[in-house]
Design an enzyme around this catalytic site. Structure first.
Site, PDB file in Angstrom:
ATOM      1  N   ASP A  51       9.133   9.767  11.523  1.00  0.00           N
ATOM      2  CA  ASP A  51       9.059  11.053  12.231  1.00  0.00           C
ATOM      3  C   ASP A  51      10.421  11.745  12.212  1.00  0.00           C
ATOM      4  O   ASP A  51      10.570  12.865  12.699  1.00  0.00           O
ATOM      5  CB  ASP A  51       8.518  10.885  13.655  1.00  0.00           C
ATOM      6  CG  ASP A  51       9.348   9.940  14.506  1.00  0.00           C
ATOM      7  OD1 ASP A  51      10.340   9.380  13.998  1.00  0.00           O
ATOM      8  OD2 ASP A  51       9.003   9.773  15.695  1.00  0.00           O
ATOM      9  N   GLU A 189      16.925  -0.556  16.027  1.00  0.00           N
ATOM     10  CA  GLU A 189      17.817   0.575  15.729  1.00  0.00           C
ATOM     11  C   GLU A 189      19.020   0.591  16.668  1.00  0.00           C
ATOM     12  O   GLU A 189      18.866   0.534  17.901  1.00  0.00           O
ATOM     13  CB  GLU A 189      17.026   1.894  15.852  1.00  0.00           C
ATOM     14  CG  GLU A 189      17.884   3.114  15.559  1.00  0.00           C
ATOM     15  CD  GLU A 189      17.108   4.386  15.297  1.00  0.00           C
ATOM     16  OE1 GLU A 189      15.860   4.353  15.231  1.00  0.00           O
ATOM     17  OE2 GLU A 189      17.749   5.440  15.152  1.00  0.00           O
TER      18      GLU A 189
HETATM   19  O1  KIV Z   1      11.840   8.030  11.724  1.00  0.00           O
HETATM   20  C1  KIV Z   1      12.638   7.290  11.142  1.00  0.00           C
HETATM   21  O2  KIV Z   1      13.261   7.648  10.137  1.00  0.00           O
HETATM   22  C2  KIV Z   1      12.850   5.948  11.693  1.00  0.00           C
HETATM   23  C3  KIV Z   1      13.954   5.129  11.100  1.00  0.00           C
HETATM   24  C4  KIV Z   1      15.260   5.616  11.583  1.00  0.00           C
HETATM   25  C5  KIV Z   1      13.775   3.682  11.351  1.00  0.00           C
HETATM   26  O3  KIV Z   1      12.179   5.544  12.586  1.00  0.00           O
END
Ligand code: KIV
Length: 271
Positions: A51, A189
């Site tokens: 997202d 994260e």
């Molecule tokens: O939306 C995204 O790109 C993510 C990554 C940072 C793991 O969730």
């Protein structure tokens, strides 16, 4: 280490085997057909239709505005490009928190309309019911703990999470719960490397890190960040493999010079 050519299609079982054999898992974001073709051809194991498309593709400040329809559009473009990679799609904000029935409906739309292989969801115990329901429908779920950008207004900042003991203990507990529920992998994260190592050692399922240090089972980055297309985002964990913003700017400036001077097209570039 080179990519495993014997693997015709990366599945959740393949990445589980990779963890068991100690082979690192590669994951990058993809939101469109052309980029997904490059990543798939380059042997990236998992493509995440994140997202983060809300920031990277649409220019929003947070991931909150992106809709389920928009995620399905991005995911179906990625799926059409892929021959080998596993395609995981983020359930967007508002499509699963709070109501497990809605969570399942959102997931079914993603799976049916995009052809993706799995979904990713942010959170632990608080979304347990939604995770259970989705898993019981046979859809693989990837968890996401630590900095969870859909909760940015609760955190207030994008700084490192789980530095305090209580938050670290809750994260470890949530990670165990996600495994117990049946998630096939977990993203961590922006948390201390020591904590991420501890989680990866405790869990039998793959742990993929972003800003979580080296001692996890795989790494994920936002492709536009690691290619240097987004030039203002420079967290410590990010390694830029190219400076494409500058390279592309040079190319379009040269094109403009050529058009304005009448140098493009030349006699070979016409009919
Ligand atoms: O939306 C995204 O790109 C993510 C990554 C940072 C793991 O969730």
């Amino acid at each position: 280490m080179s990519i495993n050519k014997d693997v015709k299609r990366v599945t959740t079982h393949v990445i589980q085997e990779m963890k068991e054999k100690g082979e690192k898992i590669t994951m990058l974001t993809a939101y469109d057909f052309s980029m997904a073709r490059i990543l798939d051809d380059g042997g990236i194991d998992v493509l995440l239709v994140g997202d983060s498309a809300s920031n990277v593709m649409a220019g929003h400040e947070t991931t909150l505005p992106i809709t389920l329809d928009q995620m399905i559009y991005h995911a179906s473009s990625v799926v059409r490009a892929v021959k080998r990679s596993l395609v995981v799609v983020d359930l967007p904000f508002g499509s699963y928190q709070g109501n497990s029935r809605i969570a399942l409906e959102s997931t079914i739309r993603i799976m049916k309309e995009s052809g993706a292989h799995a979904v990713k969801m942010e959170g632990g115990a608080e979304i347990e019911e939604s995770i259970r329901r989705i898993l019981s429908a046979g859809v693989p779920v990837m968890g996401h703990l630590g900095l969870t950008p859909q909760s940015i207004y609760k955190f207030g900042t994008y700084t490192v999470r789980a530095k305090e003991e209580a938050e670290a203990a809750k994260l470890l507990e949530d990670a165990r719960l996600l495994q117990e529920l049946g998630c096939f992998a977990v993203v961590l994260e922006k948390i201390p490397a020591r904590l991420a190592k501890q989680v990866a050692e405790h869990l039998a399922i793959p742990v993929i890190g972003i800003g979580a240090g080296p001692d996890v089972d795989g790494q994920v980055l936002v492709t536009h960040d690691m290619l240097g297309i987004t030039k203002d985002f420079q967290p410590r964990f990010l390694r830029r493999y190219l400076e494409l913003f500058e390279e592309m700017k040079k190319a379009v400036q040269q094109y403009a010079v050529d058009v304005r001077s009448g140098g493009f097209p030349n006699e070979k570039e016409q009919y």
